[in-house]
Scaffold this motif. Structure first.
Motif, PDB file in Angstrom:
ATOM      1  N   ASN A  77      61.862  -4.809  14.985  1.00 23.07           N
ATOM      2  CA  ASN A  77      61.290  -5.873  15.219  1.00 23.07           C
ATOM      3  C   ASN A  77      60.123  -6.064  13.944  1.00 23.07           C
ATOM      4  O   ASN A  77      59.247  -5.889  13.930  1.00 23.07           O
ATOM      5  CB  ASN A  77      60.296  -5.096  16.526  1.00 23.07           C
ATOM      6  CG  ASN A  77      59.604  -3.568  15.850  1.00 23.07           C
ATOM      7  OD1 ASN A  77      60.639  -3.241  15.505  1.00 23.07           O
ATOM      8  ND2 ASN A  77      58.868  -3.542  16.709  1.00 23.07           N
ATOM      9  N   ASP A  83      49.271  -0.114  16.141  1.00 21.88           N
ATOM     10  CA  ASP A  83      47.683  -0.432  16.942  1.00 21.88           C
ATOM     11  C   ASP A  83      46.825   0.459  16.074  1.00 21.88           C
ATOM     12  O   ASP A  83      47.154   1.669  16.494  1.00 21.88           O
ATOM     13  CB  ASP A  83      47.616  -1.119  18.285  1.00 21.88           C
ATOM     14  CG  ASP A  83      48.222  -2.412  18.512  1.00 21.88           C
ATOM     15  OD1 ASP A  83      47.890  -3.449  17.854  1.00 21.88           O
ATOM     16  OD2 ASP A  83      48.775  -1.711  18.659  1.00 21.88           O
ATOM     17  N   ARG A  91      57.741   5.086  17.398  1.00 24.80           N
ATOM     18  CA  ARG A  91      58.916   5.545  17.741  1.00 24.80           C
ATOM     19  C   ARG A  91      59.471   3.762  16.289  1.00 24.80           C
ATOM     20  O   ARG A  91      58.949   2.863  16.477  1.00 24.80           O
ATOM     21  CB  ARG A  91      59.162   4.749  18.860  1.00 24.80           C
ATOM     22  CG  ARG A  91      58.853   6.071  19.422  1.00 24.80           C
ATOM     23  CD  ARG A  91      59.259   6.233  21.295  1.00 24.80           C
ATOM     24  NE  ARG A  91      60.212   6.505  21.007  1.00 24.80           N
ATOM     25  CZ  ARG A  91      61.223   7.358  20.849  1.00 24.80           C
ATOM     26  NH1 ARG A  91      60.832   8.664  21.217  1.00 24.80           N
ATOM     27  NH2 ARG A  91      62.877   7.248  21.429  1.00 24.80           N
TER      28      ARG A  91
HETATM   29  O1  LIG Z   1      57.397  -0.385  16.361  1.00 24.20           O
HETATM   30  C1  LIG Z   1      56.565  -0.034  17.236  1.00 24.20           C
HETATM   31  C2  LIG Z   1      55.927  -1.072  17.453  1.00 24.20           C
HETATM   32  C3  LIG Z   1      54.504  -0.703  18.229  1.00 24.20           C
HETATM   33  N1  LIG Z   1      54.909   0.932  18.448  1.00 24.20           N
HETATM   34  C4  LIG Z   1      54.166   1.186  19.335  1.00 24.20           C
HETATM   35  C5  LIG Z   1      52.572   1.357  18.842  1.00 24.20           C
HETATM   36  C6  LIG Z   1      51.373  -0.071  18.976  1.00 24.20           C
HETATM   37  O2  LIG Z   1      50.401   0.097  19.064  1.00 24.20           O
HETATM   38  C7  LIG Z   1      52.004   0.126  20.546  1.00 24.20           C
HETATM   39  C8  LIG Z   1      53.090  -1.540  21.193  1.00 24.20           C
HETATM   40  O3  LIG Z   1      53.022  -2.567  20.207  1.00 24.20           O
HETATM   41  P1  LIG Z   1      53.559  -3.131  20.632  1.00 24.20           P
HETATM   42  O4  LIG Z   1      51.896  -4.100  20.845  1.00 24.20           O
HETATM   43  O5  LIG Z   1      54.235  -4.499  19.753  1.00 24.20           O
HETATM   44  O6  LIG Z   1      54.100  -3.565  22.081  1.00 24.20           O
HETATM   45  P2  LIG Z   1      54.062  -5.154  23.511  1.00 24.20           P
HETATM   46  O7  LIG Z   1      55.400  -4.987  23.598  1.00 24.20           O
HETATM   47  O8  LIG Z   1      53.266  -6.117  22.946  1.00 24.20           O
HETATM   48  O9  LIG Z   1      54.014  -3.501  24.596  1.00 24.20           O
HETATM   49  P3  LIG Z   1      52.363  -3.616  24.915  1.00 24.20           P
HETATM   50  O10 LIG Z   1      51.793  -4.372  25.721  1.00 24.20           O
HETATM   51  O11 LIG Z   1      52.272  -1.894  25.492  1.00 24.20           O
HETATM   52  O12 LIG Z   1      50.992  -3.750  23.226  1.00 24.20           O
HETATM   53  O13 LIG Z   1      53.812   0.206  20.496  1.00 24.20           O
HETATM   54  C9  LIG Z   1      55.816   1.155  17.887  1.00 24.20           C
HETATM   55  O14 LIG Z   1      55.156   3.403  17.653  1.00 24.20           O
HETATM   56  N2  LIG Z   1      57.051   1.232  17.039  1.00 24.20           N
END
Ligand SMILES: O=c1ccn([C@H]2C[C@H](O)[C@@H](COP(=O)(O)OP(=O)(O)OP(=O)(O)O)O2)c(=O)[nH]1
Length: 145
Positions: A77, A83, A91
């Motif tokens: 990704n 954030d 991770r």
């Molecule tokens: O490679 C990554 C990407 C994200 N995160 C953690 C930190 C980040 O602040 C959180 C949310 O990431 P993201 O916004 O990309 O995830 P999402 O799939 O949009 O989930 P959410 O609904 O929790 O925001 O997950 C990691 O530990 N590693």
């Protein structure tokens, strides 16, 4: 540029100098657990790393070129977004495009991370957008050379 302070909490007795050079704009990040990313598959590896960044700052998780070139292993990704209000463990989502399984031991450097300022914007709904020379041209519209 004024420096932002980022608090780093490292689990498992890992100390900050193991990760970062003082004054650097980023850091290598290490696995905090053993894992195997099978050929053609992906996996999520814990780093034992927790951050507190000021608002307006984000961390981006990026691949290491050596792992990409030698093993076909990349961050799926990329750039992974950390954030500023996230308090969980960082991770790393690795994908193995190589032909062999990729073994990870705790302490292995599996990715790198840079810190970036995020531009603060106000979104405004609009019925029309301003004209430009490019207009909707993209995706190779200017040719190869
Ligand atoms: O490679 C990554 C990407 C994200 N995160 C953690 C930190 C980040 O602040 C959180 C949310 O990431 P993201 O916004 O990309 O995830 P999402 O799939 O949009 O989930 P959410 O609904 O929790 O925001 O997950 C990691 O530990 N590693």
């Amino acid at each position: 540029m004024e420096k932002m302070t980022v608090k780093v909490k490292a689990a498992g007795g890992v100390t900050l100098p193991a990760y970062a050079t003082p004054g650097s704009s980023g850091m290598d990040i290490r696995a905090n657990e053993a894992a195997v990313i099978k050929a053609g598959e992906r996996g999520c590896v814990g780093t034992g790393l927790y951050l507190e960044m000021p608002e307006g700052c984000e961390a981006q998780v990026r691949p290491r070129s050596g792992l990409a070139l030698k093993h076909g292993v990349t961050v799926l990704n990329t750039p992974g977004t950390i954030d500023s209000d996230y308090r969980g463990e960082i991770r790393v989502i690795l994908a193995n495009f190589g032909k062999e399984d990729f073994k990870i031991e705790p302490g292995d450097r599996i990715a790198q991370m840079v810190f970036a300022a995020v531009t603060q914007v106000e979104l405004e709904a609009a019925a029309e957008l301003g004209d430009t020379e490019r207009a909707a041209g993209g995706f190779g519209s200017t040719g190869k050379r």
